[in-house]
Design an enzyme around this catalytic site. Structure first.
Site, PDB file in Angstrom:
ATOM      1  CG  ASN A 183      -5.398   1.188   9.783  1.00 39.77           C
ATOM      2  OD1 ASN A 183      -4.276   0.815   9.443  1.00 39.77           O
ATOM      3  ND2 ASN A 183      -6.333   0.335  10.159  1.00 39.77           N
TER       4      ASN A 183
ATOM      5  CD  GLN B 283     -11.038  -3.074  -6.369  1.00 38.66           C
ATOM      6  OE1 GLN B 283     -11.472  -1.930  -6.388  1.00 38.66           O
ATOM      7  NE2 GLN B 283     -10.640  -3.710  -7.471  1.00 38.66           N
TER       8      GLN B 283
ATOM      9  CG  ASP C  85      -9.433  -2.911  12.959  1.00 38.84           C
ATOM     10  OD1 ASP C  85      -8.503  -2.256  12.478  1.00 38.84           O
ATOM     11  OD2 ASP C  85      -9.369  -4.138  13.149  1.00 38.84           O
TER      12      ASP C  85
ATOM     13  CG  HIS D  35      -9.656  -3.533   8.828  1.00 35.77           C
ATOM     14  ND1 HIS D  35      -8.780  -4.231   9.627  1.00 35.77           N
ATOM     15  CD2 HIS D  35     -10.806  -4.262   8.800  1.00 35.77           C
ATOM     16  CE1 HIS D  35      -9.373  -5.331  10.073  1.00 35.77           C
ATOM     17  NE2 HIS D  35     -10.600  -5.372   9.586  1.00 35.77           N
TER      18      HIS D  35
ATOM     19  CG  ASN E  51      -2.265  -0.702   0.878  1.00 33.69           C
ATOM     20  OD1 ASN E  51      -2.955  -0.336  -0.059  1.00 33.69           O
ATOM     21  ND2 ASN E  51      -2.605  -1.709   1.660  1.00 33.69           N
TER      22      ASN E  51
END
Length: 213
Positions: free
Chosen positions: A109, A175, A147, A111, A15
């Site tokens: 962040n 994605q 989260d 997830h 990422n």
């Protein structure tokens, strides 16, 4: 004026690579000023250096379980680099409230699930076990609870017959690499923000159709 980004990683940094590519665009509203890893062996460090970025390791192990002390050291490096926004790109450490409060509404962040479903680890296996028809990823602002936090964007993929955790995870990761740069572009430019827990602006919504899967 471009917003200054500090990226935290723990592993290969895929990422992070997507964000590096996005930052290279002349119109990008952000620039990456520092990459930090809690693992000196993180593969993403060399990738960041190869892209001409400053990349440092700050091993958490010498801090002997004192998470806040480690985070204070991270905080010092981020501030010395002039970072304004902290972006977690596969950073696998739980945060103390101290760090979250030190960077209010400034930690993003990603997830690998459609929050609030499947918080924590092993999200792809759990999605398959639950029999969901759609799975995906979420970019959110970080809060002290794991989260949790305002959702800035999500991308969904269909769960296919015969999927394994590996095949499903690979489609979700593709994605992630689309979603994270677009969310950061909107957030850094001010087109996407929060007031309290309320998201202002237009969150990013992506969906891969069956032809892409």
């Amino acid at each position: 004026m471009k917003r200054r980004i500090g990226i935290l990683i723990s592993g290969r940094g895929s990422n992070m690579e997507a964000l590096i590519r996005a930052a290279a665009a002349p119109e990008a509203p952000f620039e990456i000023v520092l990459v930090l890893a809690n693992n000196p062996d993180a593969g993403g460090l060399e990738k960041a250096r190869a892209a001409g970025l400053r990349a440092e390791a700050l091993d958490h192990r010498p801090f002997k379980g004192d998470r806040e002390a480690h985070e204070r050291a991270l905080d010092a490096q981020l501030r010395a680099a002039g970072a304004e926004i902290v972006v977690f790109a596969g950073y696998m450490r739980l945060l103390t409230p101290w760090f979250v409060e030190a960077w209010p509404d400034a930690i993003l962040n990603i997830h690998p699930a459609l929050l609030p479903s499947f918080k924590g680890l092993h999200t792809h296996e759990r999605a398959l076990e639950a029999g969901v028809l759609w799975h995906g990823c979420t970019v959110h602002l970080v809060r002290p609870a794991m989260d949790e936090g305002p959702i800035l964007g999500q991308a969904a993929v269909p769960v296919l017959s015969g999927d394994t955790a590996e095949t499903l995870g690979a489609r979700v990761l593709a994605q992630e690499h689309r979603l994270y740069p677009e969310v950061l572009r909107r957030f850094a430019s001010g087109r996407l923000s929060v007031r309290g827990e309320r998201v202002l602006g237009e969150p990013v919504v992506l969906r891969a159709d069956l032809a892409e899967s």
